[in-house]
Write a protein that holds these residues in place. Structure first.
Motif, PDB file in Angstrom:
ATOM      1  N   THR A 122       0.840  -1.204   0.000  1.00  0.00           N
ATOM      2  CA  THR A 122       0.000   0.000   0.000  1.00  0.00           C
ATOM      3  C   THR A 122       0.869   1.245   0.000  1.00  0.00           C
ATOM      4  N   GLN A 123       1.915   1.239   0.819  1.00  0.00           N
ATOM      5  CA  GLN A 123       2.825   2.381   0.886  1.00  0.00           C
ATOM      6  C   GLN A 123       3.540   2.574  -0.437  1.00  0.00           C
ATOM      7  N   GLN A 124       3.975   1.488  -1.075  1.00  0.00           N
ATOM      8  CA  GLN A 124       4.646   1.603  -2.360  1.00  0.00           C
ATOM      9  C   GLN A 124       3.727   2.213  -3.415  1.00  0.00           C
ATOM     10  N   ALA A 125       2.463   1.788  -3.426  1.00  0.00           N
ATOM     11  CA  ALA A 125       1.504   2.356  -4.374  1.00  0.00           C
ATOM     12  C   ALA A 125       1.294   3.839  -4.113  1.00  0.00           C
ATOM     13  N   THR A 126       1.244   4.219  -2.852  1.00  0.00           N
ATOM     14  CA  THR A 126       1.081   5.627  -2.487  1.00  0.00           C
ATOM     15  C   THR A 126       2.282   6.448  -2.927  1.00  0.00           C
ATOM     16  N   ASP A 127       3.458   5.835  -2.908  1.00  0.00           N
ATOM     17  CA  ASP A 127       4.685   6.525  -3.317  1.00  0.00           C
ATOM     18  C   ASP A 127       4.880   6.537  -4.827  1.00  0.00           C
ATOM     19  N   GLY A 128       3.953   5.931  -5.568  1.00  0.00           N
ATOM     20  CA  GLY A 128       4.024   6.020  -7.020  1.00  0.00           C
ATOM     21  C   GLY A 128       4.316   4.734  -7.751  1.00  0.00           C
ATOM     22  N   ALA A 129       4.556   3.616  -7.041  1.00  0.00           N
ATOM     23  CA  ALA A 129       4.797   2.341  -7.718  1.00  0.00           C
ATOM     24  C   ALA A 129       3.558   1.949  -8.523  1.00  0.00           C
ATOM     25  N   LYS A 130       3.764   1.469  -9.743  1.00  0.00           N
ATOM     26  CA  LYS A 130       2.649   1.231 -10.650  1.00  0.00           C
ATOM     27  C   LYS A 130       2.073  -0.175 -10.560  1.00  0.00           C
ATOM     28  N   ALA A 131       2.909  -1.187 -10.522  1.00  0.00           N
ATOM     29  CA  ALA A 131       2.436  -2.569 -10.651  1.00  0.00           C
ATOM     30  C   ALA A 131       2.001  -3.157  -9.317  1.00  0.00           C
ATOM     31  N   ILE A 132       1.209  -2.407  -8.568  1.00  0.00           N
ATOM     32  CA  ILE A 132       0.700  -2.868  -7.276  1.00  0.00           C
ATOM     33  C   ILE A 132      -0.800  -3.109  -7.412  1.00  0.00           C
ATOM     34  N   ARG A 133      -1.234  -4.298  -7.044  1.00  0.00           N
ATOM     35  CA  ARG A 133      -2.665  -4.587  -7.047  1.00  0.00           C
ATOM     36  C   ARG A 133      -3.300  -3.964  -5.816  1.00  0.00           C
ATOM     37  N   LEU A 134      -4.304  -3.124  -6.033  1.00  0.00           N
ATOM     38  CA  LEU A 134      -5.009  -2.468  -4.937  1.00  0.00           C
ATOM     39  C   LEU A 134      -6.431  -3.000  -4.838  1.00  0.00           C
ATOM     40  N   MET A 135      -6.917  -3.068  -3.611  1.00  0.00           N
ATOM     41  CA  MET A 135      -8.307  -3.441  -3.380  1.00  0.00           C
ATOM     42  C   MET A 135      -8.914  -2.451  -2.384  1.00  0.00           C
ATOM     43  N   TYR A 136     -10.059  -1.901  -2.745  1.00  0.00           N
ATOM     44  CA  TYR A 136     -10.772  -1.003  -1.840  1.00  0.00           C
ATOM     45  C   TYR A 136     -11.852  -1.816  -1.134  1.00  0.00           C
ATOM     46  N   TYR A 137     -11.602  -2.114   0.155  1.00  0.00           N
ATOM     47  CA  TYR A 137     -12.563  -2.848   0.975  1.00  0.00           C
ATOM     48  C   TYR A 137     -13.534  -1.835   1.593  1.00  0.00           C
ATOM     49  N   VAL A 138     -14.801  -1.963   1.273  1.00  0.00           N
ATOM     50  CA  VAL A 138     -15.798  -0.997   1.735  1.00  0.00           C
ATOM     51  C   VAL A 138     -16.620  -1.630   2.850  1.00  0.00           C
ATOM     52  N   PHE A 139     -16.742  -0.902   3.972  1.00  0.00           N
ATOM     53  CA  PHE A 139     -17.487  -1.463   5.100  1.00  0.00           C
ATOM     54  C   PHE A 139     -18.628  -0.578   5.577  1.00  0.00           C
ATOM     55  N   ASP A 140     -18.829   0.595   4.955  1.00  0.00           N
ATOM     56  CA  ASP A 140     -19.946   1.441   5.404  1.00  0.00           C
ATOM     57  C   ASP A 140     -20.424   2.337   4.275  1.00  0.00           C
ATOM     58  N   LEU A 141     -21.682   2.709   4.358  1.00  0.00           N
ATOM     59  CA  LEU A 141     -22.335   3.587   3.383  1.00  0.00           C
ATOM     60  C   LEU A 141     -23.055   4.692   4.154  1.00  0.00           C
ATOM     61  N   LEU A 142     -22.625   5.940   3.960  1.00  0.00           N
ATOM     62  CA  LEU A 142     -23.123   7.063   4.759  1.00  0.00           C
ATOM     63  C   LEU A 142     -24.057   7.986   3.994  1.00  0.00           C
ATOM     64  N   TYR A 143     -24.107   7.831   2.677  1.00  0.00           N
ATOM     65  CA  TYR A 143     -24.939   8.712   1.855  1.00  0.00           C
ATOM     66  C   TYR A 143     -25.167   8.009   0.528  1.00  0.00           C
ATOM     67  N   LEU A 144     -26.399   8.090   0.001  1.00  0.00           N
ATOM     68  CA  LEU A 144     -26.691   7.442  -1.269  1.00  0.00           C
ATOM     69  C   LEU A 144     -27.798   8.177  -2.011  1.00  0.00           C
ATOM     70  N   ASN A 145     -27.466   8.684  -3.191  1.00  0.00           N
ATOM     71  CA  ASN A 145     -28.444   9.291  -4.097  1.00  0.00           C
ATOM     72  C   ASN A 145     -29.337  10.319  -3.413  1.00  0.00           C
ATOM     73  N   GLY A 146     -28.699  11.267  -2.717  1.00  0.00           N
ATOM     74  CA  GLY A 146     -29.430  12.355  -2.075  1.00  0.00           C
ATOM     75  C   GLY A 146     -29.928  12.063  -0.683  1.00  0.00           C
ATOM     76  N   GLU A 147     -29.729  10.845  -0.188  1.00  0.00           N
ATOM     77  CA  GLU A 147     -30.261  10.445   1.118  1.00  0.00           C
ATOM     78  C   GLU A 147     -29.141  10.211   2.121  1.00  0.00           C
ATOM     79  N   PRO A 148     -29.077  10.978   3.218  1.00  0.00           N
ATOM     80  CA  PRO A 148     -28.116  10.691   4.290  1.00  0.00           C
ATOM     81  C   PRO A 148     -28.484   9.391   4.997  1.00  0.00           C
ATOM     82  N   LEU A 149     -27.490   8.567   5.279  1.00  0.00           N
ATOM     83  CA  LEU A 149     -27.749   7.263   5.878  1.00  0.00           C
ATOM     84  C   LEU A 149     -27.042   7.051   7.213  1.00  0.00           C
TER      85      LEU A 149
END
Length: 340
Positions: free
Chosen positions: A116-143
């Motif tokens: 993760t740090q290498q990708a942040t520093d500009g390394a290109k060939a790093i596989r990233l995954m965004y793990y999502v655990f919460d939803l606070l707003y959706l299509n105009g509706e606060p959640l």
């Protein structure tokens, strides 16, 4: 390297969840819900448990096709992670505000902070995954005012089939049994959350993190010079013998010392200093932490054994989150092997 810009905080730390108020656009920034550290995970019908992830806490703000990735302090890091931005643009939403963890993924499929740090520093060939655990707003509706269970139920279908994004699932049951099982699998720990609680920015208590730690002996193979206000030495360099008798580098430890202990250790190490590296192979130049610099690195005869607690092993073969426990005079260095 793009210059990070701070977004305007419109939801601030409070003891109450954000008020339910319709808005055509998501908030510029929502201060993240925080965790309370505990030695053991809670249990009971009010709690659910998620895998604790080893990456960067990151919110995703989506509005009219534009995606922003915001750090836990509100910095806009969107330009650092173009692949993740592209993945989030595929969500079938008009507007949304997500909370999650952005992780580099190692060859073993596990999150790896060093990557993760290498990708942040500009390394290109790093596989990233965004793990999502919460939803606070959706299509105009606060959640955020809704119970966690309701928020997660609305989040999960949004992420189905989106490569580069993943729903961070939870399970109910005995929290401590779940934590121990994840520890056995090499995870960093778990985060336990009250299933019926709203999202409360800044609050510590309705989310509880409990970590996994391991402990074993390592050989001290060197030390680094101190930096800043640190005295005596900066970090100890660690190793172990493999089955072929080669001395393998295991990383460094820089925490767990008092000022007196740093001085005492240096006195023990200086008579053992040698002018060549005792390792069978040099330490990796890329990986966790700063690379070793010859001018500030001192090698020693592999005589002293230290007991170290640590989270787990990274995919590059180095220790993660190590802490010095003490010297072990009861075990010869030649008997030190990697455990587990």
């Amino acid at each position: 390297m793009p210059v990070a810009k701070r977004s305007i905080a419109v939801v601030k730390k409070t003891d109450a969840p954000p008020r339910r108020r319709a808005s055509p656009v998501p908030p510029k920034f929502i201060e993240p819900q925080l965790c309370l550290l505990a030695k053991q995970a809670p249990s009971g019908p009010d709690w659910v448990h998620e895998l604790k992830l080893d990456g960067f806490r990151m919110a995703a703000r989506i509005n009219a096709g534009k995606v922003q990735l915001l750090t836990r302090t509100g910095l806009d890091w969107s330009e650092k992670y173009p692949a993740t931005v592209a993945a989030l643009k595929k969500l079938k939403v008009e507007s949304a505000y997500l909370d999650g963890e952005l992780c580099g993924i190692g060859p073993d499929g596990m999150p790896d902070f060093g990557l993760t740090q290498q990708a942040t520093d500009g390394a290109k060939a790093i596989r990233l995954m965004y793990y999502v655990f919460d939803l606070l707003y959706l299509n105009g509706e606060p959640l955020a005012f809704l119970p966690l269970g309701d928020r997660k139920a609305r989040l999960r279908p949004l992420l189905k089939g989106i490569a580069g994004c993943r729903y961070n699932a939870h399970e109910a049951g005995d929290g401590e049994a779940i934590r121990l099982r994840q520890c056995d699998l090499g995870a960093e720990g778990i985060v336990s959350k009250k299933i019926d609680a709203p999202y409360t920015p800044g609050n510590r208590g309705i989310w509880i993190k409990s970590k996994c730690l391991n402990r074993q002996e390592f050989i001290i193979v060197g030390w680094t010079d101190p930096e800043g206000a640190r005295s005596a030495l900066g970090a100890l360099l660690l190793g172990y013998y493999d089955d072929a008798g080669g001395l393998v580098y295991a990383g460094r430890v820089g925490t767990g010392f008092s000022d007196k202990l740093l001085v005492d250790l240096l006195k023990k190490l200086q008579p053992l200093e040698i002018d060549h590296m005792p390792l069978a192979a040099p330490p990796p130049k890329r990986g966790r932490g700063k690379p070793l610099r010859p001018a500030t690195t001192h090698w020693v005869k592999p005589k002293l054994v230290a007991e170290i607690s640590y989270m787990t092993w990274a995919s590059d073969g180095l220790l993660r989150h190590s802490v010095f426990v003490g010297l072990r005079a009861d075990k010869p260095a030649r008997q030190v092997r990697r455990e587990g």
